[in-house]
Design a protein around this motif. Structure first.
Motif, PDB file in Angstrom:
ATOM      1  N   ASP A 223       0.831  -1.199   0.000  1.00  0.00           N
ATOM      2  CA  ASP A 223       0.000   0.000   0.000  1.00  0.00           C
ATOM      3  C   ASP A 223       0.871   1.256   0.000  1.00  0.00           C
ATOM      4  OD1 ASP A 223      -2.764   1.323   0.598  1.00  0.00           O
ATOM      5  OD2 ASP A 223      -1.402   2.114   2.149  1.00  0.00           O
ATOM      6  N   LEU A 224       0.597   2.187  -0.903  1.00  0.00           N
ATOM      7  CA  LEU A 224       1.419   3.394  -1.030  1.00  0.00           C
ATOM      8  C   LEU A 224       1.446   4.202   0.268  1.00  0.00           C
ATOM      9  CD1 LEU A 224       3.111   5.393  -2.724  1.00  0.00           C
ATOM     10  CD2 LEU A 224       0.946   6.513  -3.306  1.00  0.00           C
ATOM     11  N   GLN A 225       0.293   4.503   0.843  1.00  0.00           N
ATOM     12  CA  GLN A 225       0.268   5.317   2.065  1.00  0.00           C
ATOM     13  C   GLN A 225       1.024   4.645   3.206  1.00  0.00           C
ATOM     14  OE1 GLN A 225      -0.564   8.390   2.477  1.00  0.00           O
ATOM     15  NE2 GLN A 225      -1.552   8.733   0.515  1.00  0.00           N
ATOM     16  N   GLU A 226       0.871   3.341   3.330  1.00  0.00           N
ATOM     17  CA  GLU A 226       1.592   2.590   4.362  1.00  0.00           C
ATOM     18  C   GLU A 226       3.101   2.659   4.109  1.00  0.00           C
ATOM     19  OE1 GLU A 226       2.053  -2.057   5.600  1.00  0.00           O
ATOM     20  OE2 GLU A 226       0.041  -1.378   5.034  1.00  0.00           O
TER      21      GLU A 226
ATOM     22  N   ALA B 218      -0.909  11.139  -5.186  1.00  0.00           N
ATOM     23  CA  ALA B 218      -1.437  11.030  -3.831  1.00  0.00           C
ATOM     24  C   ALA B 218      -1.169  12.282  -2.993  1.00  0.00           C
ATOM     25  CB  ALA B 218      -0.846   9.806  -3.132  1.00  0.00           C
TER      26      ALA B 218
ATOM     27  N   VAL C 252       1.776  13.282  -1.825  1.00  0.00           N
ATOM     28  CA  VAL C 252       2.806  13.082  -0.803  1.00  0.00           C
ATOM     29  C   VAL C 252       4.218  13.395  -1.303  1.00  0.00           C
ATOM     30  CG1 VAL C 252       1.435  11.412   0.495  1.00  0.00           C
ATOM     31  CG2 VAL C 252       3.017  10.595  -1.266  1.00  0.00           C
TER      32      VAL C 252
ATOM     33  N   VAL D 100       4.801   5.019   2.434  1.00  0.00           N
ATOM     34  CA  VAL D 100       5.292   6.375   2.686  1.00  0.00           C
ATOM     35  C   VAL D 100       5.372   6.641   4.182  1.00  0.00           C
ATOM     36  CG1 VAL D 100       4.745   8.839   2.407  1.00  0.00           C
ATOM     37  CG2 VAL D 100       4.550   7.293   0.453  1.00  0.00           C
ATOM     38  N   THR D 101       4.358   6.250   4.920  1.00  0.00           N
ATOM     39  CA  THR D 101       4.352   6.460   6.374  1.00  0.00           C
ATOM     40  C   THR D 101       5.533   5.744   7.032  1.00  0.00           C
ATOM     41  OG1 THR D 101       1.952   6.748   6.405  1.00  0.00           O
ATOM     42  CG2 THR D 101       3.008   6.131   8.490  1.00  0.00           C
TER      43      THR D 101
ATOM     44  N   SER E 272       2.846   7.896  -8.578  1.00  0.00           N
ATOM     45  CA  SER E 272       1.827   7.572  -7.570  1.00  0.00           C
ATOM     46  C   SER E 272       1.938   8.502  -6.365  1.00  0.00           C
ATOM     47  CB  SER E 272       1.951   6.111  -7.121  1.00  0.00           C
ATOM     48  OG  SER E 272       1.667   5.239  -8.183  1.00  0.00           O
ATOM     49  N   CYS E 273       3.165   8.794  -5.935  1.00  0.00           N
ATOM     50  CA  CYS E 273       3.371   9.729  -4.826  1.00  0.00           C
ATOM     51  C   CYS E 273       2.870  11.118  -5.189  1.00  0.00           C
ATOM     52  CB  CYS E 273       4.845   9.788  -4.438  1.00  0.00           C
ATOM     53  SG  CYS E 273       5.469   8.338  -3.574  1.00  0.00           S
TER      54      CYS E 273
END
Length: 180
Positions: A97-100, A128, A130, A102-103, A124-125
């Motif tokens: 998962d992208l958000q996961e 999104a 980010v 990055v976090t 994708s970043c």
């Protein structure tokens, strides 16, 4: 908090890899660059896309093959992929998962940069919201075909603010902030 940066070397005609993801074109343009040396020291974590992780290396056939910045950097690496390996790989965390991703990369990077490797992951970043900065090292070569820096036909316009410009005999470097 760590900033998310996409650092990349690009041909003058906008390609970051040759046809089929070939990275051999980049080899003659790898060399001393004070800005890249500074970036390496400020990078706290790497976020790499699955295709880039499994792809070609400009250091193919050498001890530096497959290593970030040719072995000039070491630290936590997060691989964004829909196909994580069955067995753990030391030094790599596989995330779907992208958000996961990055976090986790931001947490690992501390006050440093999360450096993104891979065109699709960078896009994708960006999509999104980010991606904070883009460092493009422009190599004096025309590839004519391959993987574009940001290839998104019909995509939206993204404003960038120039932060820095520097030159070496091997490239012209332009560092941008993503305008919000």
């Amino acid at each position: 908090m760590a900033k998310v940066l996409y650092s990349v070397t690009m041909s003058l005609d906008g390609f970051i890899a040759g046809p089929g993801g070939d990275m051999s074109w980049l080899t003659p343009f790898l060399g001393p660059d004070p800005l890249v040396t500074e970036l390496i020291s400020r990078t706290g974590a790497i976020l790499v896309g699955g295709r880039t992780f499994r792809g070609d290396s400009p250091h193919r056939g050498t001890e530096a093959e497959g290593q970030v910045f040719g072995g000039g950097w070491s630290g936590p690496q997060f691989v964004l992929t829909s196909r994580p390996p069955r067995e753990p790989l030391p030094g790599f965390t596989f995330v779907t998962d992208l958000q996961e991703a990055v976090t986790a990369a931001r947490a690992a990077a501390g006050d440093g940069y999360v450096d993104v490797l891979g065109a699709r992951t960078a896009r994708s970043c960006l999509e999104a919201g980010v991606l904070d900065e883009v460092l493009t090292c422009i190599a004096p070569v025309l590839l004519g075909d391959g993987v574009r820096l940001f290839d998104h036909p019909g995509g939206t316009t993204v404003a960038l603010e120039r932060m820095d410009v520097s030159h070496t005999p091997l490239s012209t470097n332009i560092w941008y902030r993503v305008a919000r």
